[in-house]
Write a protein that holds these residues in place. Structure first.
Motif, PDB file in Angstrom:
ATOM      1  N   VAL A  55       2.954  13.183  -4.877  1.00  0.00           N
ATOM      2  CA  VAL A  55       3.330  11.971  -5.597  1.00  0.00           C
ATOM      3  C   VAL A  55       4.331  12.361  -6.677  1.00  0.00           C
ATOM      4  O   VAL A  55       4.075  13.274  -7.478  1.00  0.00           O
ATOM      5  N   THR A  74       6.478  10.574  -9.785  1.00  0.00           N
ATOM      6  CA  THR A  74       6.441   9.313 -10.529  1.00  0.00           C
ATOM      7  C   THR A  74       7.044   9.473 -11.918  1.00  0.00           C
ATOM      8  O   THR A  74       7.073  10.571 -12.479  1.00  0.00           O
ATOM      9  N   ALA A 111      -2.399   6.152  -7.752  1.00  0.00           N
ATOM     10  CA  ALA A 111      -2.059   6.717  -6.445  1.00  0.00           C
ATOM     11  C   ALA A 111      -2.990   7.884  -6.110  1.00  0.00           C
ATOM     12  O   ALA A 111      -3.437   8.034  -4.965  1.00  0.00           O
ATOM     13  N   LEU A 153       4.936  10.155  -1.765  1.00  0.00           N
ATOM     14  CA  LEU A 153       5.106   8.831  -2.371  1.00  0.00           C
ATOM     15  C   LEU A 153       5.996   8.993  -3.590  1.00  0.00           C
ATOM     16  O   LEU A 153       5.718   9.811  -4.481  1.00  0.00           O
ATOM     17  N   LEU A 164       7.190   6.991  -6.782  1.00  0.00           N
ATOM     18  CA  LEU A 164       6.655   5.853  -7.536  1.00  0.00           C
ATOM     19  C   LEU A 164       7.442   5.708  -8.829  1.00  0.00           C
ATOM     20  O   LEU A 164       7.656   6.689  -9.545  1.00  0.00           O
ATOM     21  N   CYS A 187       7.013   3.173  -4.037  1.00  0.00           N
ATOM     22  CA  CYS A 187       6.379   2.113  -4.815  1.00  0.00           C
ATOM     23  C   CYS A 187       7.289   1.881  -6.018  1.00  0.00           C
ATOM     24  O   CYS A 187       7.064   2.410  -7.105  1.00  0.00           O
ATOM     25  N   PRO A 223       0.484   1.000  -5.590  1.00  0.00           N
ATOM     26  CA  PRO A 223       0.378   2.391  -5.127  1.00  0.00           C
ATOM     27  C   PRO A 223      -0.678   2.585  -4.040  1.00  0.00           C
ATOM     28  O   PRO A 223      -0.498   3.406  -3.139  1.00  0.00           O
ATOM     29  N   ILE A 229      -0.172   4.469  -0.364  1.00  0.00           N
ATOM     30  CA  ILE A 229      -1.003   5.567   0.129  1.00  0.00           C
ATOM     31  C   ILE A 229      -1.705   5.154   1.416  1.00  0.00           C
ATOM     32  O   ILE A 229      -1.843   5.956   2.357  1.00  0.00           O
TER      33      ILE A 229
END
Length: 533
Positions: free
Chosen positions: A303, A305, A314, A378, A380, A410, A435, A439
């Motif tokens: 992740v 972010t 998340a 991901l 974010l 996201c 989030p 996922i």
């Protein structure tokens, strides 16, 4: 129906006939004719009282009409069977029955459906319905439904036992820019079922993902065996309703479906390799990921972010899934420490902090995706004054292409995300506001990865004394028993299942005699129809 070729003209007809066509306002027969106005090939009407319907040539019956590949039947239920028989006699191989009033109503309707199945069997007709919204296929402009909306072109093929569900999904999907290849309203599934359409779409190069809304599956063994082959190459995502007792009763009155055990469906879908969605949102979240993203090499997710709180959300979502938070290689951590400010978190989730501009995001994403321990990611972001979502989306698409690992995003916000979502969508990357949804879509990829890597083996066969088993059950039935007592042990023995040594006794002396012949500890249990346990 086992392949698209076997389905004949179901989705690719050269000529469609609407049996019961009319120009009367508000009639379903008119709605279907209107919806066929964009069809690339020929349309004719069948109605004994007309010479033409809305400019289309009209014939008294299919026997007098030119050859037809698909007949859409929308006549009163009392004459549907005759209309389908006429189609069979005219050599029509594919029929959709729009009309309701069959097994979903019980009584006479159930009798009509049995007659309908018999006629379809006599003439070897691929019959969809009854109680169907119709069929739709975007490559040829076929919209043989009475729904209010057409579909955008795409690579998803969708089947549903609920016609209303299709109309609602189409309206929403058009707003979201989600397209379809084929859509089939299954209705009562009197002849063609979900299994038939899964097989057809598995052999269709235009279908990347199969979607379904189901209320029940009639032949579980067939579904599992056939779907298992399909899902090895083509992902299938299904929403199954009727999970509760009240929902199962509603399903029965809706399409005449017996919903069955929820535990059995859960196990069956898992064996079949079908990805289970709990709701409509998940159905399309998973579909978008499976349609556009590469398969991950592992279930380890990273992740990246600029927002600590959503990053924690998340991480929680990963904990609720089959995924794991990736543990970075030392080289990855060293590279992040060199390139990120001291306040950043270089461990997973990577927090580039709120003042991150495009270059910091680019470096973090590139570094993380290069890590061999990372299977998917991901990205974010919360909106800030220093980040442009459209520019960020271009960076993300380029880096996913570079590393060929699945990335979902996201990008949180409203109007400012619209252009970025389009850029990401063009590259097959779905964007989610939540989030947990992002996922969840990566989790669906992990499920499909496991399905495609399975090594299926035939189940082991055992010798069974079926005659003995049948005798035990028949004896119990003759006594009027509704459950088995101690004779259940003999039934287990007949199936080769080991059971403890024992006997039925009625005195202390008999108990002592039996106990002497048993090695080890001895247990006694009362045998009485009045005391079951």
């Amino acid at each position: 129906m086992t392949t698209q070729e076997d389905a004949g003209g179901l989705f690719t007809p050269d000529r469609v006939a609407v049996v019961g066509a009319t120009d009367r306002d508000g009639a379903i027969g008119r709605a279907i004719i209107d919806n066929l106005s964009d069809f690339d090939n020929d349309v004719i009407a069948v109605n004994p009282g007309r010479d033409d319907v809305l400019g289309y040539p009209c014939y008294p019956d299919l026997g007098d009409a030119p050859p037809v590949d698909l007949a859409v039947v929308v006549v009163p239920p009392q004459i549907v069977v005759d209309a389908v028989r006429d189609a069979g006699q005219a050599g029509v191989e594919n029929v959709v029955v729009i009309t309701a009033g069959f097994s979903e109503t019980g009584g006479d309707g159930a009798d009509r459906e049995r007659d309908l199945v018999a006629v379809a069997d006599d003439y070897d007709i691929n019959l969809v319905g009854p109680n169907s919204l119709g069929l739709l296929s975007t490559p040829t402009g076929l919209n043989a439904t009475f729904g209010p909306s057409n579909a955008l072109p795409g690579t998803l093929s969708f089947m549903s036992q609920s016609g209303a569900f299709i109309t609602a999904v189409l309206d929403w999907a058009n707003d979201q820019g989600i397209g379809f290849k084929d859509i089939a309203s299954l209705g009562n599934k009197a002849v063609l079922s979900e299994t038939d359409f899964m097989q057809a779409w598995a052999d269709d190069p235009g279908t990347n993902v199969i979607l379904g809304y189901l209320e029940g599956v009639d032949d579980g063994r067939e579904f599992i065996d056939d779907a298992r082959e399909v899902t090895q190459d083509t992902p299938a995502v299904v929403v199954k309703s009727g999970r509760t007792e009240a929902g199962a009763q509603a399903a029965s009155s809706h399409t005449g479906t017996i919903a069955g055990s929820e535990a059995a469906y859960e196990a069956g879908f898992k064996q079949a390799g079908v990805v289970r969605a709990e709701n409509v949102q998940e159905l399309f979240d998973f579909a978008r990921a499976l349609d556009g993203l590469p398969m991950p090499d592992s279930e380890d997710v990273a992740v990246i972010t600029n927002a600590g709180g959503p990053g924690v959300m998340a991480t929680d979502a990963v904990g609720d899934s089959r995924l794991s938070m990736a543990s970075f290689e030392d080289d990855t951590i060293d590279a992040l420490q060199r390139s990120m400010p001291d306040e950043a978190n270089v461990y997973n989730p990577v927090d580039v902090i709120g003042d991150a501009e495009i270059d910091r995001f680019r470096t973090a994403i590139d570094t993380v995706l290069a890590d061999e321990h990372v299977g998917c990611a991901l990205v974010l972001s919360a909106p800030t004054a220093v980040i442009d979502y459209t520019e960020l989306s271009g960076v993300i698409t380029a880096l996913q292409e570079k590393h060929n690992k699945p990335v979902v995003t996201c990008l949180m916000g409203g109007e400012r995300t619209e252009q970025a979502t389009d850029v990401l969508g063009d590259a097959g990357i779905p964007n989610y506001f939540d989030p947990a949804r992002a996922i969840g879509s990566l989790d669906a990829l992990a499920v499909q990865r496991e399905v495609e890597s399975r090594d299926y083996q035939a189940p082991t066969a055992f010798d069974v004394d079926r005659d003995a088993a049948r005798d035990i059950l028949e004896d119990a039935a003759d006594r009027g028993a509704t459950r088995l007592g101690v004779e259940a042990m003999d039934l287990l023995d007949a199936y080769g299942i080991p059971t403890p040594t024992g006997d039925v006794v009625d005195s202390p002396d008999a108990a002592r005699r039996v106990a002497r012949d048993i090695e080890g500890d001895v247990v006694m249990k009362i045998v009485s129809p009045d005391i079951l346990h």
